[in-house]
Design an enzyme around this catalytic site. Structure first.
Site, PDB file in Angstrom:
ATOM      1  N   ASP A  49      24.974  51.457  79.292  1.00  0.00           N
ATOM      2  CA  ASP A  49      23.761  52.145  79.716  1.00  0.00           C
ATOM      3  C   ASP A  49      22.935  52.369  78.436  1.00  0.00           C
ATOM      4  O   ASP A  49      23.490  52.379  77.342  1.00  0.00           O
ATOM      5  CB  ASP A  49      24.171  53.484  80.336  1.00  0.00           C
TER       6      ASP A  49
HETATM    7  P1  ADP Z   1      19.111  54.888  81.570  1.00  0.00           P
HETATM    8  O1  ADP Z   1      19.612  53.946  82.614  1.00  0.00           O
HETATM    9  O2  ADP Z   1      18.526  54.172  80.397  1.00  0.00           O
HETATM   10  O3  ADP Z   1      20.110  55.932  81.177  1.00  0.00           O
HETATM   11  P2  ADP Z   1      17.871  56.445  83.640  1.00  0.00           P
HETATM   12  O4  ADP Z   1      18.318  55.556  84.748  1.00  0.00           O
HETATM   13  O5  ADP Z   1      18.539  57.759  83.482  1.00  0.00           O
HETATM   14  O6  ADP Z   1      17.879  55.655  82.244  1.00  0.00           O
HETATM   15  O7  ADP Z   1      16.345  56.711  83.809  1.00  0.00           O
HETATM   16  C1  ADP Z   1      15.468  55.639  84.046  1.00  0.00           C
HETATM   17  C2  ADP Z   1      14.058  56.085  83.943  1.00  0.00           C
HETATM   18  O8  ADP Z   1      13.805  57.020  84.992  1.00  0.00           O
HETATM   19  C3  ADP Z   1      13.745  56.809  82.659  1.00  0.00           C
HETATM   20  O9  ADP Z   1      13.383  55.919  81.639  1.00  0.00           O
HETATM   21  C4  ADP Z   1      12.611  57.687  83.106  1.00  0.00           C
HETATM   22  O10 ADP Z   1      11.435  56.923  83.104  1.00  0.00           O
HETATM   23  C5  ADP Z   1      12.972  58.043  84.524  1.00  0.00           C
HETATM   24  N1  ADP Z   1      13.681  59.315  84.633  1.00  0.00           N
HETATM   25  C6  ADP Z   1      14.978  59.513  84.951  1.00  0.00           C
HETATM   26  N2  ADP Z   1      15.288  60.823  84.969  1.00  0.00           N
HETATM   27  C7  ADP Z   1      14.174  61.476  84.620  1.00  0.00           C
HETATM   28  C8  ADP Z   1      13.829  62.854  84.463  1.00  0.00           C
HETATM   29  N3  ADP Z   1      14.697  63.855  84.617  1.00  0.00           N
HETATM   30  N4  ADP Z   1      12.552  63.136  84.118  1.00  0.00           N
HETATM   31  C9  ADP Z   1      11.664  62.154  83.941  1.00  0.00           C
HETATM   32  N5  ADP Z   1      11.929  60.854  84.091  1.00  0.00           N
HETATM   33  C10 ADP Z   1      13.147  60.507  84.414  1.00  0.00           C
HETATM   34 MG    MG Z   2      21.913  57.254  80.567  1.00  0.00          MG
END
Ligand code: ADP
Ligand code: MG
Length: 363
Positions: A49
């Site tokens: 991730d």
């Molecule tokens: P990763 O897979 O890189 O860990 P996430 O799946 O957690 O990322 O999040 C993907 C995208 O969703 C983030 O880049 C952001 O744009 C949005 N996002 C997720 N959670 C939040 C949150 N709590 N507040 C704002 N944006 C969020």
């Molecule tokens: Mg993550």
């Protein structure tokens, strides 16, 4: 009867596996069971991730760009209030920025996190949304062309960009994150350990995903993934490259952690759901421990095989001795007990296992 009883055979595996698990625990790598140690030995692909796993769990706000009648303060206050209960690293960064600016962050009336997309909350009678384009369109909102263009421009700079809406469009917040310091170095160590394919899975945008993948030297980057898309990506990687480990920290990673051959969670940065779902937890959040865990699991398997071969051979020899050559009982007992002690001691050697390339430093 004495020489044929399989004490050494039975103790062979647990003595070795428990020693390996204890060795791992001392390094802050918690295996939730012996079976996971075995799985780890055969890993040929790893999916990481991005946010919170390859990058630190402490991103920071870079730009606050108000739109229309909004001000930087009103934009940041609304976003921080609905993010204050989110477990996401981006949420923590927004709240920290608002505090730094001395803004009042009071409780929202309601709050809901949509993993991989953002958050929706209520402030008085306003519905507030903070998140990706997908979040906004899923709620039937149309993003002004100006904000979409701004988003493209800012993403091209490698920033994670969030839209903020509260009955009207308030603007954009961008965030940037740093790689964990050990991240670029570990890919080489993983390849040396026999990992053929390294992928990055993220809910973030393609540009950021590709930039991070090339910085760390991953083979592939999969962007804009919702939690269920991460599961599909894991299945595809497994089909193409064999046994796959998934490393993650968030609620959004839990389904992928469960469907991978082995799920590994970041301990300090990880959310409860990720910790519960994973098979292995990296307590110290040190990615270099993955290569160590692979080497340890292979060594443990070798020791188990040595022990099984040895204890079986001893039993066969003693039985032949007793039946064919009238081996005296005291010798039988010494052979039986002796072999049990030897396999236990051989297993205990795993307590001292320390791959040379790791000695005293991160990979
Ligand atoms: P990763 O897979 O890189 O860990 P996430 O799946 O957690 O990322 O999040 C993907 C995208 O969703 C983030 O880049 C952001 O744009 C949005 N996002 C997720 N959670 C939040 C949150 N709590 N507040 C704002 N944006 C969020
Ligand atoms: Mg993550």
């Amino acid at each position: 009867m004495t020489v044929a009883s399989p004490c050494a055979l039975i103790i062979s595996t647990p003595a070795s596996i428990l020693s390996a698990i204890a060795n791992a625990a001392r390094r802050g790598v918690l295996f939730k069971g012996g079976a996971h140690l075995e799985q780890m030995a055969d890993i040929t692909a790893i999916a990481f991730d991005k946010t919170g796993t390859i990058t630190t769990s402490k991103p920071s706000v870079v730009d606050v760009l108000p739109y229309g009648n909004a001000t930087q303060d009103s934009l940041l206050t609304a976003a921080a209030r609905v993010e204050m209960h989110s477990e996401h690293p981006l949420a923590a960064a927004i709240v920290a920025k608002a505090r730094e600016c001395g803004l009042p962050i009071t409780e929202p009336d309601s709050f809901q996190a949509l993993p991989g997309m953002g958050v929706i909350g209520k402030l008085h009678n306003q519905i507030v949304l903070v998140g990706t384009e997908r979040l906004m369109t899923s709620q039937g909102l149309e993003i002004p062309a100006f904000l979409l263009n701004e988003r493209d421009r800012l993403e091209a700079e490698g920033k994670t960009t969030l839209f903020v809406y509260a009955d009207v469009w308030l603007g954009l917040i961008t965030l940037a994150d740093r790689l964990r310091k050990e991240a670029p170095g570990i890919m080489q160590a993983l390849r040396a350990a026999g990992v053929k394919h390294i992928a990055i899975l993220t809910g973030d945008n393609e540009r950021v995903a590709n930039a991070i993948a090339s910085q760390v030297g991953a083979d592939a980057a999969h962007a804009n993934l919702l939690p269920e898309h991460k599961v599909e990506a894991i299945k595809a990687i497994q089909a193409a490259h064999g046994k796959t480990a998934m490393l993650g920290d968030g609620v959004n990673d839990a389904p992928a952690l469960a469907s991978a051959s082995i799920g590994i969670a970041m301990g300090a940065a990880g959310t409860d759901v990720a910790l519960e779902t994973a098979d292995v937890v990296l307590m110290a959040d040190d990615l270099s421990n993955i290569a160590y865990a692979i080497y340890l699991s292979r060594r443990a398997r070798r020791v188990v095989v040595q022990n099984l071969t040895f204890s079986l051979s001893v039993i066969v020899l003693l039985v032949i001795g007793a039946l064919g050559f009238g081996l005296a009982l005291p010798f039988g007992v010494v052979g039986h007990e002796g072999s049990t002690v030897i396999v236990v001691l051989n297993g205990l050697r795993l307590l001292a296992f320390n791959p040379k390339f790791l000695a005293g430093k991160s990979v």
